[in-house]
Design a protein around this motif. Structure first.
Motif, PDB file in Angstrom:
ATOM      1  N   SER A  22       0.833  -1.199   0.000  1.00 20.82           N
ATOM      2  CA  SER A  22       0.000   0.000   0.000  1.00 20.82           C
ATOM      3  C   SER A  22       0.869   1.250   0.000  1.00 20.82           C
ATOM      4  N   HIS A  50      -1.552  13.829  -2.641  1.00 18.24           N
ATOM      5  CA  HIS A  50      -0.770  13.721  -1.402  1.00 18.24           C
ATOM      6  C   HIS A  50       0.643  14.240  -1.638  1.00 18.24           C
ATOM      7  N   LYS A 103       6.104   4.312   4.856  1.00 17.47           N
ATOM      8  CA  LYS A 103       6.771   3.813   6.066  1.00 17.47           C
ATOM      9  C   LYS A 103       8.114   3.176   5.721  1.00 17.47           C
ATOM     10  N   ASP A 136       0.614   3.606   2.147  1.00 13.27           N
ATOM     11  CA  ASP A 136       0.984   3.829   3.547  1.00 13.27           C
ATOM     12  C   ASP A 136       2.243   3.040   3.906  1.00 13.27           C
ATOM     13  N   ASP A 137       2.275   1.764   3.507  1.00 11.69           N
ATOM     14  CA  ASP A 137       3.444   0.937   3.808  1.00 11.69           C
ATOM     15  C   ASP A 137       4.665   1.411   3.026  1.00 11.69           C
ATOM     16  N   TYR A 166       5.547  11.028  14.214  1.00 13.00           N
ATOM     17  CA  TYR A 166       5.522   9.722  13.558  1.00 13.00           C
ATOM     18  C   TYR A 166       6.918   9.310  13.128  1.00 13.00           C
TER      19      TYR A 166
END
Length: 248
Positions: A169, A209, A175, A171-172, A219
């Motif tokens: 994803s 984004h 990260k 998001d991953d 974070y």
């Protein structure tokens, strides 16, 4: 020094760059290294730069000027019909700038060199990612080489090689890049926050984004602390080494 990464996912692309520029430990500055051009519904283009700051700034300035003064016989990156043609235009501009900055016989390994990542999508084509060398030539990301790094690449590469998955994803993917950047920042003072991030979803032909991660981001701090702790824990679980097996 610089660190920039472009990830090629099946469903889009993620770009991340640091912002530190230094000419010695007493001359450290912050400069943006990620640039973008969006024409919603038609194209989204992202460029990241590494190398001599005067060279990379001149390349971006020329690309901007040519967008404003583009003609059919001299198209800009906003007129190019494919991402391949965009890569050609950027490569030609980089080669031109290096030649203009140099004395006769300028070579790509001189102090004026630079490397550029170009990624994005133009209507009617696929999303694509290219790495452009100082000579103006380039290579394209593929299933076998799904990401490109420029700048200080070695410290952040192992986690990308081990953990990258083209199906992951967004998001991953962000990260994963933060772990890669944290490893690089810990090992090299020439790379540091803030980090610029841009996420592109395939076929959206726009970017929803785009953001900056500052030095005090909670974070990022959690990622940095958590990754360090996870490494220590994993190290502790590895089999013990037995020196007695090597005794005389």
């Amino acid at each position: 020094m610089t660190y920039c990464v472009g990830l090629m996912l099946k469903h889009g692309m993620v770009f991340m760059s640091d912002t530190r520029t230094n000419a010695g430990v007493d001359n450290i500055s912050t400069f943006r290294k990620m640039f973008s051009w969006d024409v919603p519904g038609d194209r989204s283009i992202t460029i990241m730069t590494a190398g001599n700051l005067a060279t990379t700034q001149a390349v971006i300035s020329l690309l901007e000027e040519r967008v404003k003064a583009a003609q059919d016989r001299n198209p800009s990156i906003l007129q190019a019909e494919s991402m391949f043609q965009v890569a050609v235009l950027v490569g030609d501009t980089l080669k031109e700038v290096i030649a203009d900055h140099a004395e006769a016989g300028q070579k790509a390994d001189s102090g004026f060199n630079a490397t550029i990542l170009v990624g994005g999508q133009i209507k009617g084509g696929d999303h694509r990612l290219f790495m452009i060398y100082p000579e103006g030539n380039f290579i394209e990301a593929s299933a076998d080489t799904p990401f490109f790094q420029i700048g200080e690449t070695k410290y952040g590469r192992p986690i990308l090689v081990r953990a990258f998955d083209a199906e992951m994803s967004f998001d991953d993917a962000v990260k994963l890049l933060l772990v890669s950047f944290d490893s690089t920042i810990k090992a090299n003072l020439g790379v540091d926050l803030p980090l610029d991030v841009r996420v592109y979803k395939a076929d959206s032909l726009s970017c929803d984004h785009e953001f900056r991660i500052e030095a005090n981001d909670p974070y990022y701090a959690a990622i940095s602390d958590g990754w360090g702790g996870a490494l220590r824990e994993a190290f502790g679980r590895l089999p013990d080494f037995d020196l007695t097996k090597f005794s005389d």
